[in-house]
Design a protein around this motif. Structure first.
Motif, PDB file in Angstrom:
ATOM      1  N   UNK A 154     -44.207  50.338  97.204  1.00 46.53           N
ATOM      2  CA  UNK A 154     -42.859  50.678  96.742  1.00 46.53           C
ATOM      3  C   UNK A 154     -41.854  49.669  97.299  1.00 46.53           C
ATOM      4  N   UNK A 155     -42.016  49.358  98.584  1.00 47.74           N
ATOM      5  CA  UNK A 155     -41.132  48.399  99.223  1.00 47.74           C
ATOM      6  C   UNK A 155     -41.266  47.027  98.577  1.00 47.74           C
ATOM      7  N   UNK A 156     -42.512  46.661  98.228  1.00 47.56           N
ATOM      8  CA  UNK A 156     -42.752  45.379  97.560  1.00 47.56           C
ATOM      9  C   UNK A 156     -42.029  45.311  96.218  1.00 47.56           C
ATOM     10  N   UNK A 157     -42.025  46.441  95.493  1.00 44.38           N
ATOM     11  CA  UNK A 157     -41.334  46.491  94.200  1.00 44.38           C
ATOM     12  C   UNK A 157     -39.843  46.249  94.399  1.00 44.38           C
TER      13      UNK A 157
ATOM     14  N   UNK B 197     -31.697  38.047  92.690  1.00 45.93           N
ATOM     15  CA  UNK B 197     -30.902  37.187  93.565  1.00 45.93           C
ATOM     16  C   UNK B 197     -29.815  37.917  94.317  1.00 45.93           C
ATOM     17  N   UNK B 198     -30.018  39.213  94.544  1.00 44.78           N
ATOM     18  CA  UNK B 198     -29.021  40.019  95.265  1.00 44.78           C
ATOM     19  C   UNK B 198     -29.673  41.294  95.764  1.00 44.78           C
ATOM     20  N   UNK B 199     -28.949  41.994  96.652  1.00 38.46           N
ATOM     21  CA  UNK B 199     -29.443  43.284  97.140  1.00 38.46           C
ATOM     22  C   UNK B 199     -29.220  44.352  96.082  1.00 38.46           C
ATOM     23  N   UNK B 200     -30.106  45.315  96.046  1.00 34.18           N
ATOM     24  CA  UNK B 200     -29.963  46.433  95.120  1.00 34.18           C
ATOM     25  C   UNK B 200     -29.058  47.491  95.723  1.00 34.18           C
ATOM     26  N   UNK B 201     -28.267  48.127  94.875  1.00 36.48           N
ATOM     27  CA  UNK B 201     -27.390  49.206  95.327  1.00 36.48           C
ATOM     28  C   UNK B 201     -28.214  50.482  95.507  1.00 36.48           C
ATOM     29  N   UNK B 202     -27.705  51.459  96.249  1.00 40.46           N
ATOM     30  CA  UNK B 202     -28.425  52.735  96.383  1.00 40.46           C
ATOM     31  C   UNK B 202     -28.732  53.400  95.045  1.00 40.46           C
ATOM     32  N   UNK B 203     -27.790  53.280  94.079  1.00 39.32           N
ATOM     33  CA  UNK B 203     -28.019  53.890  92.765  1.00 39.32           C
ATOM     34  C   UNK B 203     -29.158  53.171  92.048  1.00 39.32           C
ATOM     35  N   UNK B 204     -29.217  51.830  92.176  1.00 38.83           N
ATOM     36  CA  UNK B 204     -30.303  51.072  91.561  1.00 38.83           C
ATOM     37  C   UNK B 204     -31.638  51.435  92.203  1.00 38.83           C
ATOM     38  N   UNK B 205     -31.645  51.587  93.518  1.00 39.39           N
ATOM     39  CA  UNK B 205     -32.865  51.986  94.210  1.00 39.39           C
ATOM     40  C   UNK B 205     -33.306  53.374  93.768  1.00 39.39           C
ATOM     41  N   UNK B 206     -32.339  54.257  93.552  1.00 40.81           N
ATOM     42  CA  UNK B 206     -32.666  55.605  93.088  1.00 40.81           C
ATOM     43  C   UNK B 206     -33.246  55.560  91.674  1.00 40.81           C
TER      44      UNK B 206
ATOM     45  N   UNK C 107     -34.996  53.049  90.346  1.00 40.80           N
ATOM     46  CA  UNK C 107     -36.366  52.544  90.457  1.00 40.80           C
ATOM     47  C   UNK C 107     -37.293  53.636  90.997  1.00 40.80           C
ATOM     48  N   UNK C 108     -36.815  54.377  91.997  1.00 46.20           N
ATOM     49  CA  UNK C 108     -37.618  55.464  92.561  1.00 46.20           C
ATOM     50  C   UNK C 108     -37.877  56.548  91.523  1.00 46.20           C
ATOM     51  N   UNK C 109     -36.897  56.753  90.649  1.00 48.15           N
ATOM     52  CA  UNK C 109     -37.061  57.747  89.586  1.00 48.15           C
ATOM     53  C   UNK C 109     -38.136  57.294  88.595  1.00 48.15           C
ATOM     54  N   UNK C 110     -38.184  55.981  88.328  1.00 49.20           N
ATOM     55  CA  UNK C 110     -39.254  55.461  87.465  1.00 49.20           C
ATOM     56  C   UNK C 110     -40.624  55.813  88.055  1.00 49.20           C
ATOM     57  N   UNK C 111     -40.708  55.676  89.391  1.00 48.85           N
ATOM     58  CA  UNK C 111     -41.994  55.891  90.062  1.00 48.85           C
ATOM     59  C   UNK C 111     -42.312  57.378  90.195  1.00 48.85           C
ATOM     60  N   UNK C 112     -41.333  58.162  90.676  1.00 46.30           N
ATOM     61  CA  UNK C 112     -41.597  59.563  91.039  1.00 46.30           C
ATOM     62  C   UNK C 112     -41.489  60.525  89.859  1.00 46.30           C
ATOM     63  N   UNK C 113     -40.525  60.279  88.956  1.00 44.56           N
ATOM     64  CA  UNK C 113     -40.293  61.218  87.852  1.00 44.56           C
ATOM     65  C   UNK C 113     -40.957  60.762  86.554  1.00 44.56           C
TER      66      UNK C 113
ATOM     67  N   UNK D 179     -32.561  38.233  81.219  1.00 42.52           N
ATOM     68  CA  UNK D 179     -31.693  39.413  81.301  1.00 42.52           C
ATOM     69  C   UNK D 179     -32.093  40.174  82.559  1.00 42.52           C
ATOM     70  N   UNK D 180     -31.440  39.857  83.660  1.00 40.90           N
ATOM     71  CA  UNK D 180     -31.792  40.494  84.940  1.00 40.90           C
ATOM     72  C   UNK D 180     -30.997  41.787  85.089  1.00 40.90           C
ATOM     73  N   UNK D 181     -31.521  42.841  84.504  1.00 40.74           N
ATOM     74  CA  UNK D 181     -30.803  44.118  84.448  1.00 40.74           C
ATOM     75  C   UNK D 181     -31.794  45.269  84.472  1.00 40.74           C
ATOM     76  N   UNK D 182     -31.491  46.312  85.280  1.00 40.56           N
ATOM     77  CA  UNK D 182     -32.352  47.495  85.301  1.00 40.56           C
ATOM     78  C   UNK D 182     -32.303  48.236  83.967  1.00 40.56           C
ATOM     79  N   UNK D 183     -31.152  48.186  83.277  1.00 32.28           N
ATOM     80  CA  UNK D 183     -31.047  48.850  81.971  1.00 32.28           C
ATOM     81  C   UNK D 183     -31.992  48.191  80.975  1.00 32.28           C
ATOM     82  N   UNK D 184     -32.077  46.863  81.024  1.00 32.16           N
ATOM     83  CA  UNK D 184     -32.981  46.145  80.130  1.00 32.16           C
ATOM     84  C   UNK D 184     -34.432  46.487  80.475  1.00 32.16           C
ATOM     85  N   UNK D 185     -34.740  46.526  81.771  1.00 33.36           N
ATOM     86  CA  UNK D 185     -36.087  46.903  82.208  1.00 33.36           C
ATOM     87  C   UNK D 185     -36.416  48.319  81.762  1.00 33.36           C
ATOM     88  N   UNK D 186     -35.441  49.206  81.841  1.00 28.09           N
ATOM     89  CA  UNK D 186     -35.653  50.595  81.437  1.00 28.09           C
ATOM     90  C   UNK D 186     -35.989  50.686  79.957  1.00 28.09           C
TER      91      UNK D 186
END
Length: 248
Positions: free
Chosen positions: A142-145, A154-163, A165-171, A191-198
């Motif tokens: 999980x940490x590796x992800x 190229x930046x740190x993830x925000x707590x909401x972004x981490x949540x 990603x965790x939701x992808x894994x856990x839910x 396109x470096x975006x969690x929305x695009x990945x989602x």
């Protein structure tokens, strides 16, 4: 000494309920989680309801990525929430909210036998130790992800972004491999975006693509279709062959 006294006064004080201090383990919080709670509460008491994780990391000596994991656990165990509130100037801001923690504290059965609580906590601690030992590999992955996404973004993830990603894994039950493949697709498409990945993960799920092998097969199929389409277009553009006749 005068400066020291002024610093103590200016920085203020953070008060903590003795009831919470004696019951936080019964609420399911470990020592690290309680320390992070105290750190965040100290900022909230000074008017900062969403402190920088970097500062908390410097204050505690706890790695920033590990703090994100702790925050995820607090949210997952319904001890903390991240809320978005509207400010007086019309703008919005994220805040840490620990109302769930106090709800849990209020619902504790304080009249229960202390020995029962000790025994229950001992059993829970043993079970937790067993789960922790068996989940060590999972936490590392999980940490590796998290780290891989941060590296590519190229930046740190925000707590909401981490949540998220965790939701992808856990839910959503997306595997680590599928998330990293979605990251690869995102980077390849610039396109470096969690929305695009989602959207990528959702499209794969709708197409019943659930393994890296199926992703590769789907990619090859799309490439074959694209190749055939391009070949057809080239033939149309070239037009029909015109026979050449020898004129006497």
């Amino acid at each position: 000494m005068d400066n020291f006294a002024k610093r103590i006064i200016d920085d203020g004080q953070t008060s903590i309920s003795n009831l919470l201090l004696s019951k936080y383990a019964s609420l399911g919080m470990n020592n690290e989680e309680f320390v992070i709670y105290l750190q965040i509460k100290s900022f909230i008491d000074r008017g900062n309801r969403f402190p920088d994780i970097e500062i908390i990391s410097n204050n505690t000596g706890i790695d920033k990525n590990h703090i994100y994991e702790i925050l995820h656990n607090l949210i997952k165990n319904k001890i903390m929430q991240i809320k978005t509130i509207e400010l007086s100037n019309g703008k919005t801001s994220d805040v840490y909210d620990f109302s769930l923690l106090y709800d849990k504290l209020a619902n504790l059965d304080y009249d229960s036998n202390d020995n029962e609580l000790v025994n229950k906590n001992s059993i829970n601690n043993v079970a937790k130790s067993i789960r922790t030992a068996s989940d060590d590999t999972d936490k590392l992955e999980r940490k590796d992800v998290f780290q891989k996404i941060e590296q590519e973004f190229g930046r740190s993830l925000s707590p909401i972004e981490l949540e998220t990603i965790s939701q992808w894994i856990d839910s959503d039950d997306y595997s680590f491999e599928m998330i990293l493949l979605a990251l690869k697709e995102s980077v390849l498409n610039q396109v470096r975006s969690l929305k695009y990945m989602d959207r990528i993960l959702l499209n794969w799920e709708k197409s019943n693509i659930r393994t890296p092998y199926e992703v590769e097969m789907n990619r090859k199929k799309r490439n074959q279709v694209a190749y055939k389409k391009n070949s057809t277009n080239k033939k149309v553009e070239q037009g029909p062959d015109i026979p050449i006749f020898k004129l006497d």
